[in-house]
Design an enzyme around this catalytic site. Structure first.
Site, mmCIF file in Angstrom:
data_model
loop_
_atom_site.group_PDB
_atom_site.id
_atom_site.type_symbol
_atom_site.label_atom_id
_atom_site.label_comp_id
_atom_site.label_asym_id
_atom_site.label_seq_id
_atom_site.Cartn_x
_atom_site.Cartn_y
_atom_site.Cartn_z
ATOM 1 N N THR A 129 -1.946 83.863 20.194
ATOM 2 C CA THR A 129 -0.513 83.956 19.924
ATOM 3 C C THR A 129 -0.045 82.768 18.694
ATOM 4 O O THR A 129 -0.113 81.819 19.025
ATOM 5 C CB THR A 129 0.173 83.886 21.018
ATOM 6 O OG1 THR A 129 -0.052 84.748 22.407
ATOM 7 C CG2 THR A 129 1.952 83.912 20.922
ATOM 8 N N LYS A 188 6.273 77.281 23.555
ATOM 9 C CA LYS A 188 5.621 77.709 22.451
ATOM 10 C C LYS A 188 6.258 78.927 21.804
ATOM 11 O O LYS A 188 6.312 79.206 20.537
ATOM 12 C CB LYS A 188 4.125 77.727 22.690
ATOM 13 C CG LYS A 188 3.253 78.237 21.776
ATOM 14 C CD LYS A 188 1.792 78.451 22.203
ATOM 15 C CE LYS A 188 1.211 79.418 20.811
ATOM 16 N NZ LYS A 188 -0.207 79.915 21.376
ATOM 17 N N LEU A 236 -7.629 81.862 20.182
ATOM 18 C CA LEU A 236 -7.355 80.281 19.909
ATOM 19 C C LEU A 236 -5.907 79.894 20.113
ATOM 20 O O LEU A 236 -5.018 80.649 19.952
ATOM 21 C CB LEU A 236 -7.905 79.951 18.326
ATOM 22 C CG LEU A 236 -9.017 80.353 18.188
ATOM 23 C CD1 LEU A 236 -9.221 80.424 16.543
ATOM 24 C CD2 LEU A 236 -10.142 79.249 18.548
ATOM 25 N N PRO A 237 -5.647 78.382 20.337
ATOM 26 C CA PRO A 237 -4.318 77.926 20.609
ATOM 27 C C PRO A 237 -3.345 78.447 19.465
ATOM 28 O O PRO A 237 -2.215 78.984 20.035
ATOM 29 C CB PRO A 237 -4.433 76.348 20.972
ATOM 30 C CG PRO A 237 -5.973 76.270 20.970
ATOM 31 C CD PRO A 237 -6.625 77.204 20.185
ATOM 32 N N LYS A 293 5.242 90.509 20.362
ATOM 33 C CA LYS A 293 5.186 89.526 21.247
ATOM 34 C C LYS A 293 6.091 88.430 21.401
ATOM 35 O O LYS A 293 6.700 88.125 22.423
ATOM 36 C CB LYS A 293 3.757 88.636 20.951
ATOM 37 C CG LYS A 293 3.399 87.525 21.807
ATOM 38 C CD LYS A 293 2.705 87.537 23.057
ATOM 39 C CE LYS A 293 2.454 86.496 23.877
ATOM 40 N NZ LYS A 293 1.793 86.426 25.075
#
Ligand code: NAD
Length: 295
Positions: A96, A246, A65-66, A171
Site C-alpha cells: 500500500t 498510514k 513492502l512497507p 484502496k
C-alpha cells in the site's frame, strides 16, 4: 507453473508467498529479515541474496513492502529489479503506497518493456494466510489478465480498478471511508452512553436503520453486539491504528496533490494521529473510541 520472485515476506508477504509455494509455483524470496526468508525456505522456497537476484530468471516478481520509498528503492535505478529482470517480466506490487510512486514505477517498468500492476490488498494477515485477500488492481488490461491467475492463488476477489495507480486510489478511498465511519460510530456510542442509552439498544436500532455501516455491523467498537470485533479482545489488532493512520495520510497526500476537498478525511487523519501518538500506538483502529470517550 510460474517462476516467481517475491520481495518482502513480512506479516503479509510471508503467508502470500507460502500460498504460492503450496500451489506448486517455484518461489525465490528476498527480505532484509533473514528469519522471514527462512520461513519461506522451510516451506520449499529458495533464498535470494538481493532484490535484484529475486527478479532475475523469473517470469513474475511480486513485492509486499512497507512504503513508497521501499518500492522505489527496490524497483528503480541501475541496480533495481526492473534493470535486473528479463524483458517481458510481469511485476505485481501489492504494497500500500502513494498513487504517484505507483504510477512512476509502473511507467519505468513499461519503458523497459515490462508489464506492471499495482495490486494493494484488503483482508489483513488473516486473509493473507487463508488466501482470501481482495486485490485492487491498477494497470493495463493485458497486465491485469496476466496477473490474475497468480493473484487468485492469494486472494478471492480480484478487481481491475483501471489504469496504473488506480489500485492504490481504490484502496485509500475505501480506507478513508472506513476511518471516518469508525470515528462516526464511536462518537455515536459515546454520546449514547452519556444519554443513558444501552450499547445493544443503539446497535439494534442503528444496524437496521440509516446509520448502518461496516464499522458498526462487522467491527463494532464497543464490546458485546459483534462478538468477533477487537473491542471484545481489549482492542488488540485486527487492523492497527498505525496502519489506519498510514492509509489516511496517503489519502491526504493524494487529496493535496489532486486538489480534492476531504475535510472529514483530514479530521480523521488528525484524530488518528493523536490516538497513535497517545494510547493507540499498539491498538486496533477501533480503539479510537477510548480516546473519544476521554476527551
Ligand atoms: P511488514 O513490516 O510485516 O513486512 C514488510 C517486509 O518488507 C519486512 O519483512 C521488511 O523486512 C521487508 N523489507 C523492507 N524493506 C525491504 C527491502 N528494501 N527489500 C526487501 N525487503 C524489505 O509489513 P506488512 O504488514 O507485511 O505490510 C506490507 C504492506 O502491506 C504495507 O504496505 C501495508 O500497508 C500493507 N497492508 C498490510 C496489512 C496488514 O494487516 N498488515 C493489510 C493490508 C495491507
Amino acid at each position: 507453473m510460474a517462476k516467481i520472485g517475491f520481495i518482502g515476506v513480512g506479516n503479509m508477504g510471508g503467508p502470500m508467498a507460502l500460498n504460492l509455494l503450496k500451489a506448486g509455483h517455484s518461489v525465490k524470496v528476498f527480505d532484509l529479515s533473514e528469519a522471514a526468508v527462512q520461513t519461506c525456505v522451510d516451506a520449499g522456497g529458495e533464498a535470494a541474496p538481493s532484490a535484484n537476484d529475486a527478479a532475475t530468471g523469473v517470469n513474475i516478481v511480486v513485492s509486499m513492502l512497507p512504503k513508497g520509498d521501499h518500492v522505489r528503492g527496490v524497483y528503480l535505478g541501475d541496480n533495481g529489479a526492473i534493470a535486473a529482470a528479463s524483458e517481458g517480466t510481469l511485476f505485481i506490487d501489492c504494497s500500500t503506497i502513494d498513487v504517484a510512486t505507483a504510477r512512476e514505477v509502473s511507467a519505468a517498468a513499461s519503458a523497459a518493456g515490462m508489464m506492471m500492476v499495482d495490486a494493494p490488498v484488503s483482508g489483513g494477515v488473516g486473509g493473507a494466510v487463508a488466501g482470501t485477500l481482495t486485490f485492487m488492481v491498477g494497470g493495463p488490461a493485458g497486465a491485469f489478465e496476466a496477473a490474475k491467475p497468480v493473484l487468485e492463488v492469494m486472494g478471492q476477489n480480484i478487481v481491475h480498478t483501471g489504469a496504473s495507480g488506480n489500485g492504490q486510489a481504490a484502496k485509500i478511498c475505501n480506507n478513508m471511508i472506513l476511518g471516518i465511519s469508525m470515528i462516526a460510530v464511536s462518537e455515536a456510542f459515546v454520546l449514547g452512553e452519556k444519554l443513558g442509552l444501552e450499547h445493544q439498544t443503539l446497535f439494534d436500532i442503528a444496524s437496521t436503520a440509516s446509520g448502518q455501516c461496516w464499522s458498526l455491523t462487522s467491527y463494532c467498537p464497543v464490546p458485546g453486539p459483534v462478538p468477533a470485533s477487537p473491542a471484545n479482545n481489549d482492542y488488540k489488532p485486527g487492523f492497527s491504528a498505525q496502519n489506519m493512520l498510514k492509509d489516511l495520510m496517503l489519502s491526504q497526500e493524494a487529496a493535496d496533490g489532486f486538489d480534492a476537498s476531504t475535510a472529514l478525511g483530514k479530521a480523521a487523519t488528525d484524530l488518528y494521529q493523536s490516538y497513535v501518538s497517545g494510547d493507540g500506538e499498539a491498538a486496533d483502529f477501533s480503539g479510537i473510541i477510548n480516546m473519544i470517550r476521554k476527551n
